[in-house]
Motif scaffolding. Structure first.
Motif, PDB file in Angstrom:
ATOM      1  N   CYS A 183       0.884  -1.176   0.000  1.00  0.00           N
ATOM      2  CA  CYS A 183       0.000   0.000   0.000  1.00  0.00           C
ATOM      3  C   CYS A 183       0.914   1.216   0.000  1.00  0.00           C
ATOM      4  CB  CYS A 183      -0.949  -0.041   1.199  1.00  0.00           C
ATOM      5  SG  CYS A 183      -0.116  -0.013   2.794  1.00  0.00           S
ATOM      6  N   ALA A 184       0.513   2.294   0.644  1.00  0.00           N
ATOM      7  CA  ALA A 184       1.356   3.488   0.646  1.00  0.00           C
ATOM      8  C   ALA A 184       2.492   3.365   1.648  1.00  0.00           C
ATOM      9  CB  ALA A 184       0.517   4.730   0.936  1.00  0.00           C
ATOM     10  N   ALA A 185       2.183   2.880   2.849  1.00  0.00           N
ATOM     11  CA  ALA A 185       3.193   2.886   3.904  1.00  0.00           C
ATOM     12  C   ALA A 185       3.280   1.591   4.708  1.00  0.00           C
ATOM     13  CB  ALA A 185       2.937   4.062   4.851  1.00  0.00           C
ATOM     14  N   GLY A 186       2.453   0.606   4.371  1.00  0.00           N
ATOM     15  CA  GLY A 186       2.611  -0.702   4.994  1.00  0.00           C
ATOM     16  C   GLY A 186       1.585  -1.080   6.058  1.00  0.00           C
ATOM     17  N   TRP A 187       0.627  -0.214   6.333  1.00  0.00           N
ATOM     18  CA  TRP A 187      -0.393  -0.577   7.329  1.00  0.00           C
ATOM     19  C   TRP A 187      -1.564  -1.302   6.672  1.00  0.00           C
ATOM     20  CZ3 TRP A 187      -0.948   4.589  10.588  1.00  0.00           C
ATOM     21  CH2 TRP A 187       0.223   4.777  11.327  1.00  0.00           C
ATOM     22  N   ARG A 188      -2.122  -0.694   5.612  1.00  0.00           N
ATOM     23  CA  ARG A 188      -3.241  -1.362   4.940  1.00  0.00           C
ATOM     24  C   ARG A 188      -2.811  -2.719   4.395  1.00  0.00           C
ATOM     25  NH1 ARG A 188      -4.913   3.233   0.823  1.00  0.00           N
ATOM     26  NH2 ARG A 188      -2.731   3.727   1.216  1.00  0.00           N
TER      27      ARG A 188
HETATM   28  O1  LIG Z   1      -0.945   3.020   3.307  1.00  0.00           O
HETATM   29  S1  LIG Z   1      -0.909   3.188   4.767  1.00  0.00           S
HETATM   30  O2  LIG Z   1       0.115   2.350   5.368  1.00  0.00           O
HETATM   31  O3  LIG Z   1      -0.656   4.625   5.098  1.00  0.00           O
HETATM   32  S2  LIG Z   1      -2.553   2.733   5.507  1.00  0.00           S
END
Ligand SMILES: O=S(=O)([O-])[S-]
Length: 134
Positions: free
Chosen positions: A87-92
Motif C-alpha cells: 500500500c502506501a506505507a505498509g499498514w493497509r
Molecule cells: O498506506 S498506509 O500504510 O498509510 S494505511
C-alpha cells in the motif's frame, strides 16, 4: 471506547504475517510465480505511480476478488503464486495480508514501508496507464 484500535490491529497483523524489506521484495519483482498486488486506492496510483507488473486490487474489494465463490472473483488469484502486497506505507497491506492469510492463501507477504519506501529506495516505478475510452 473501541475494543481494539488500529495500532493493535496492525501490530497483531505484523506478528502473524511475512514482511519483506524493499530490498528483499525487489529481488522478487520479475520472478516467475510471484505477483505483486497493489491495494491502494486508484487515485493514489494516478498521483504517485505504480510498480511495473503489479496488479491493482483495491483493499475494499480484495476479499471478493480472491474468493472463487464470489461473483467478483479475479483469475489472477487462482494460481498458486506468491502474492506480495503493498500500500502506501505498509499498514493497509499488513491488515490485508493478514486477511488473505486467514482466508487460506499460503504464500502471501507484504512490503515494509509500502510504495513510499519502494520509491524512496529508487526501485522501479512507472506512471499508471490511462485507459482511453474510444
Ligand atoms: O498506506 S498506509 O500504510 O498509510 S494505511
Amino acid at each position: 471506547m473501541l475494543k481494539k484500535g488500529y495500532k493493535q490491529l496492525v501490530d497483531e497483523a505484523f506478528a502473524q504475517i511475512k514482511t519483506y524489506s524493499v530490498a528483499e521484495a525487489l529481488t522478487k519483482l520479475d520472478q516467475a510465480g510471484v505477483q505483486f498486488i497493489d491495494v491502494r486506492d486508484v487515485r493514489e496510483l494516478e498521483r504517485e505511480g505504480v510498480i511495473p507488473g503489479a496488479f491493482h486490487a483495491p483493499r475494499g474489494m480484495i476479499e471478493f476478488w480472491v474468493d472463487p465463490d464470489s461473483p467478483y472473483f479475479r483469475p489472477v488469484f487462482e494460481d498458486n503464486k506468491e502474492f506480495i502486497l503493498f500500500c502506501a506505507a505498509g499498514w493497509r497491506s499488513a491488515l490485508t495480508t493478514k486477511t488473505l492469510q486467514d482466508m487460506g492463501l499460503e504464500r502471501v507477504a507484504h512490503i515494509e514501508g509500502g510504495f513510499g519506501a519502494w520509491k524512496a529506495a529508487g526501485a522501479p516505478v512507472q506512471e499508471k496507464e490511462v485507459k482511453k475510452i474510444v
